[in-house]
Design a protein around this motif. Structure first.
Motif, mmCIF file in Angstrom:
data_model
loop_
_atom_site.group_PDB
_atom_site.id
_atom_site.type_symbol
_atom_site.label_atom_id
_atom_site.label_comp_id
_atom_site.label_asym_id
_atom_site.label_seq_id
_atom_site.Cartn_x
_atom_site.Cartn_y
_atom_site.Cartn_z
ATOM 1 N N GLN A 1 0.839 -1.219 0.000
ATOM 2 C CA GLN A 1 0.000 0.000 0.000
ATOM 3 C C GLN A 1 0.864 1.255 0.000
ATOM 4 O O GLN A 1 0.601 2.203 -0.739
ATOM 5 C CB GLN A 1 -0.867 0.041 1.262
ATOM 6 N N LEU A 2 1.882 1.254 0.847
ATOM 7 C CA LEU A 2 2.711 2.463 0.986
ATOM 8 C C LEU A 2 3.752 2.586 -0.132
ATOM 9 O O LEU A 2 3.883 3.648 -0.740
ATOM 10 C CB LEU A 2 3.423 2.451 2.358
ATOM 11 N N ASN A 3 4.472 1.495 -0.381
ATOM 12 C CA ASN A 3 5.637 1.606 -1.272
ATOM 13 C C ASN A 3 5.306 1.501 -2.755
ATOM 14 O O ASN A 3 6.100 1.901 -3.597
ATOM 15 C CB ASN A 3 6.682 0.553 -0.889
ATOM 16 N N ARG A 4 4.133 0.963 -3.075
ATOM 17 C CA ARG A 4 3.718 0.934 -4.491
ATOM 18 C C ARG A 4 2.503 1.840 -4.711
ATOM 19 O O ARG A 4 2.621 2.880 -5.346
ATOM 20 C CB ARG A 4 3.392 -0.497 -4.941
ATOM 21 N N ASP A 5 1.368 1.445 -4.118
ATOM 22 C CA ASP A 5 0.117 2.131 -4.451
ATOM 23 C C ASP A 5 0.158 3.620 -4.080
ATOM 24 O O ASP A 5 -0.224 4.473 -4.884
ATOM 25 C CB ASP A 5 -1.062 1.442 -3.753
ATOM 26 N N ALA A 6 0.630 3.911 -2.874
ATOM 27 C CA ALA A 6 0.643 5.318 -2.432
ATOM 28 C C ALA A 6 1.619 6.154 -3.265
ATOM 29 O O ALA A 6 1.380 7.337 -3.501
ATOM 30 C CB ALA A 6 0.997 5.395 -0.948
ATOM 31 N N GLN A 7 2.709 5.531 -3.734
ATOM 32 C CA GLN A 7 3.691 6.286 -4.531
ATOM 33 C C GLN A 7 3.095 6.666 -5.883
ATOM 34 O O GLN A 7 3.282 7.781 -6.371
ATOM 35 C CB GLN A 7 4.978 5.464 -4.739
ATOM 36 N N VAL A 8 2.385 5.706 -6.494
ATOM 37 C CA VAL A 8 1.757 5.984 -7.791
ATOM 38 C C VAL A 8 0.680 7.065 -7.631
ATOM 39 O O VAL A 8 0.591 8.009 -8.427
ATOM 40 C CB VAL A 8 1.156 4.688 -8.385
ATOM 41 N N LYS A 9 -0.102 6.946 -6.559
ATOM 42 C CA LYS A 9 -1.159 7.949 -6.321
ATOM 43 C C LYS A 9 -0.540 9.312 -6.035
ATOM 44 O O LYS A 9 -1.058 10.345 -6.462
ATOM 45 C CB LYS A 9 -2.052 7.505 -5.158
ATOM 46 N N LEU A 10 0.566 9.308 -5.311
ATOM 47 C CA LEU A 10 1.234 10.575 -4.996
ATOM 48 C C LEU A 10 1.698 11.269 -6.267
ATOM 49 O O LEU A 10 1.435 12.452 -6.478
ATOM 50 C CB LEU A 10 2.448 10.318 -4.071
#
Ligand SMILES: NC(=O)c1ccc[n+]([C@@H]2O[C@H](COP(=O)([O-])OP(=O)(O)OC[C@H]3O[C@@H](n4cnc5c(N)ncnc54)[C@H](OP(=O)(O)O)[C@@H]3O)[C@@H](O)[C@H]2O)c1
Length: 253
Positions: free
Chosen positions: A113-122
């Motif tokens: 969630q943090l290292n993939r999904d949240a980075q793309v969303k960011l």
């Protein structure tokens, strides 16, 4: 450690470093501020620590604001960029430094969630603020970058897999970034002495840091690695959009 960013070279530029209230992020954001950029110190919970860093940057003549945001919370990220749009009107440098996944008590897929999904969303949420000529830097470790060809410690495996997945997902955005004139650099470094991650891994695997140090010849400390991250934000984009910090020979298949 000397700052690779020349004083005044970032005057008029605006930079956000995620997870910058402490450690590598804090030193990186300080280097960019010393170069003249107006900076955003992003913290998750620790507002007091972020405000202390803002005060330290201002005491040296720099310009900074502290903005809280949990990157795994979409509304929090929206507020982060709304604040940056209101305060700065745009962004020239985005350093994606925040990372995690070894915390206890989190959901099983938290690292992803943090290292993939949240980075793309960011990065997706940042796009409207990034003009042509802007630079995006994603910070990772050799242990994550090379996870598909080199083994890592079991305690770090989920983090490594998720950070590599994040890197791959961000690299898939490079054509879109290029079309918009936005440059992208991945900074990959070996274990960094003095970090919480390295300390936790050493505790679980006594001798691990010493072994890496011997194999690599040397390990970077926090300020040295942060200087490399800051340099990646201002120097020409390296081959394959990748800046390796320290020895990689032990990771090559
Ligand atoms: N440590 C190493 O040996 C090493 C080696 C090579 C590369 N790197 C890379 O360098 C970067 C920084 O590493 P580090 O060791 O300093 O990392 P870290 O200690 O794990 O934390 C980095 C920052 O991320 C923030 N953060 C964590 N979860 C967040 C969330 N959900 N929302 C917003 N911020 C969040 C933390 O904020 P809080 O203070 O609030 O927790 C902290 O400021 C990472 O990308 C890492 O992969 C590290």
């Amino acid at each position: 450690m000397s700052n690779p960013v020349q004083p005044g070279s970032l005057t008029g530029k605006r930079a956000l470093v995620t997870g910058s209230s402490r450690g590598i992020g804090a030193d990186t954001v300080s280097y960019l501020a010393e170069g003249g950029a107006r900076v955003v110190v992003n913290y998750r919970n620790k507002e007091a620590r972020a405000l202390k860093l803002v005060a330290a940057i201002e005491a040296k003549g720099g310009s900074a604001i502290a903005v809280g945001a949990d990157l795994t919370d979409e509304s929090s990220v929206t507020e982060l960029f709304d604040t940056i749009a209101a305060e700065f009107g745009g962004l020239d440098i985005l350093v994606m430094n925040a990372s995690g996944g070894m915390e206890s008590g989190m959901a099983e897929d938290y690292a992803m969630q943090l290292n993939r999904d949240a980075q793309v969303k960011l990065l997706t949420a940042a796009l409207p603020l990034l003009a042509p000529g802007a630079r995006v830097v994603f910070v990772t470790s050799h242990q994550a970058h090379f996870i598909h060809t080199a083994e890592t410690m079991p305690e770090y495996l989920q983090v490594a897999l998720s950070k590599r997945a994040g890197e791959d997902a961000l690299r898939a955005m490079v054509p879109e970034l290029t079309q918009k004139g936005i440059e992208f650099v991945v900074v990959s470094g070996d274990m960094i002495e003095g970090t919480i991650t390295a300390t936790l891994l050493e505790r679980a695997n006594p001798g691990a840091i010493g072994q890496r140090k011997e194999a690599a010849g040397r390990l970077y400390n926090v300020s040295e690695f942060a200087a490399e991250v800051a340099a990646a934000a201002v120097e020409p984009v390296p081959e394959d959009n990748t800046r390796y910090v320290g020895d990689v020979s032990g990771f090559l298949a």
